[in-house]
Design an enzyme around this catalytic site. Structure first.
Site, PDB file in Angstrom:
ATOM      1  N   ASN A  16       0.865  -1.178   0.000  1.00  8.30           N
ATOM      2  CA  ASN A  16       0.000   0.000   0.000  1.00  8.30           C
ATOM      3  C   ASN A  16       0.903   1.231   0.000  1.00  8.30           C
ATOM      4  OD1 ASN A  16      -1.771   2.061   0.538  1.00  8.30           O
ATOM      5  ND2 ASN A  16      -2.430   1.303   2.544  1.00  8.30           N
ATOM      6  N   TRP A  17       0.958   1.902  -1.133  1.00  8.43           N
ATOM      7  CA  TRP A  17       1.880   3.041  -1.258  1.00  8.43           C
ATOM      8  C   TRP A  17       1.308   4.333  -0.675  1.00  8.43           C
ATOM      9  CZ3 TRP A  17       4.302   2.280  -6.865  1.00  8.43           C
ATOM     10  CH2 TRP A  17       5.127   1.147  -6.829  1.00  8.43           C
ATOM     11  N   GLU A 103      -6.699   4.403   8.108  1.00 10.84           N
ATOM     12  CA  GLU A 103      -6.464   5.835   7.852  1.00 10.84           C
ATOM     13  C   GLU A 103      -7.690   6.478   7.203  1.00 10.84           C
ATOM     14  OE1 GLU A 103      -2.802   5.220   5.772  1.00 10.84           O
ATOM     15  OE2 GLU A 103      -1.840   4.692   7.666  1.00 10.84           O
ATOM     16  N   GLU A 173      -5.146  -5.169  10.483  1.00  7.66           N
ATOM     17  CA  GLU A 173      -4.140  -4.133  10.698  1.00  7.66           C
ATOM     18  C   GLU A 173      -4.395  -3.444  12.034  1.00  7.66           C
ATOM     19  OE1 GLU A 173      -2.272  -2.912   6.658  1.00  7.66           O
ATOM     20  OE2 GLU A 173      -3.821  -1.493   7.185  1.00  7.66           O
ATOM     21  N   GLY A 240       3.023  -1.215   4.247  1.00  7.64           N
ATOM     22  CA  GLY A 240       3.048   0.211   3.934  1.00  7.64           C
ATOM     23  C   GLY A 240       4.472   0.664   3.638  1.00  7.64           C
ATOM     24  N   GLY A 241       5.109   1.274   4.623  1.00  5.84           N
ATOM     25  CA  GLY A 241       6.438   1.876   4.460  1.00  5.84           C
ATOM     26  C   GLY A 241       7.450   0.990   3.754  1.00  5.84           C
TER      27      GLY A 241
END
Ligand code: 13P
Length: 257
Positions: A16-17, A103, A173, A240-241
């Site tokens: 997930n960018w 988010e 998550e 993610g990161g």
């Protein structure tokens, strides 16, 4: 033997960018990634920002890397300024869509009801939904993890049929583990994944519970992926990161090597 390999569930490693990368940067990372990923024993997906979907789609075409979006709106078209429909995502080359990321719930007012509508829209257009669930730190500390998940699953998957759910993927998550460097231990992840599978079993029966893929997300890195994937109910990761650099992400994808 790794957990996810002991059953028929093919692992999925998804990146997930989020709101990172210009079109040029996204294309470049996707180019590098395609070269590093040749193993089709693992499904791989990247979810760039909407603006990069088309150009990245050209890069990943014919490779082992599939394309996903980070969100969608449930109406097929109309006067909904700023929104993107499932049909538009399909036409941009997507086969997956992330729905209900924490988010989005936290900053953009997503609820279990909107998540439910979005899942239905995605399924209608044959997009595979990656539905995110998870508790906050406060909820975990006050022993509400399971009741939070009960509600998210109950409401999020309301009135969906077995057929609808065939391609649906759940991503657990825990909010306290996202971008914090604080990963859930493999034991904590397994405990929740097992619980989620049990919830699916109660609601939809054995077959779906056995086949549904449940990903873990939250500070997944090359050095913790193996341990997580050893857990029998962890079927992959939503990263993610550590998915932003092709080389690092490929180390997560190639966790079996
Ligand atoms: P991090 O891997 O950066 O913790 O993000 C997880 C996530 O939110 C993936 O959707």
């Amino acid at each position: 033997m790794l957990g996810a390999n002991m059953n028929s569930r093919k692992p999925l490693i998804a990146g997930n960018w989020k709101m990172f990368k210009t079109c040029e940067e996204a294309v470049e990372t996707a180019r590098q990634l395609v070269k590093l990923v040749a193993d089709d024993t693992v499904d791989v997906m990247i979810a760039p920002a909407f603006t990069s979907l088309m150009p990245v789609s050209d890069v990943v075409k014919g490779s082992c890397v599939a394309l996903g979006a980070q969100n969608l709106f449930w109406e097929p078209e109309g006067a909904y300024t700023g929104e993107i429909s499932s049909g538009m995502l399909v036409s941009a080359g997507c086969s997956y869509v992330i729905i209900g990321h924490s988010e989005r719930r936290q900053y953009f007012g997503e609820t279990d009801l909107t998540v439910n509508k979005k899942i239905k829209a995605a399924i209608k257009d044959n997009l595979m939904p990656v539905v995110c669930v998870g508790e906050s730190e406060k909820e975990r500390e006050s022993n509400h993890t399971f009741s939070v998940l009960d509600k998210q699953v109950e409401k999020g998957l309301e009135s969906l049929t077995l057929n609808d759910l065939e391609t649906l993927i759940i991503a657990y998550e825990p909010i306290w583990a996202i971008g914090t460097g604080k990963t859930a231990t493999s034991k904590q992840a397994q405990e929740v994944h097992k619980y989620l599978r049990l919830l699916i079993k109660k609601k939809f029966g054995n077959n779906l519970a056995d086949s549904i893929r449940i990903l873990y997300g939250g500070s997944v890195k090359p050095d913790n992926i193996k341990e997580l994937m050893l857990m029998p109910d962890v079927d992959g990761a939503l990263v993610g990161g550590a998915s932003l650099k092709a080389e690092t992400f490929s180390k997560i994808i190639n966790f079996q090597i």
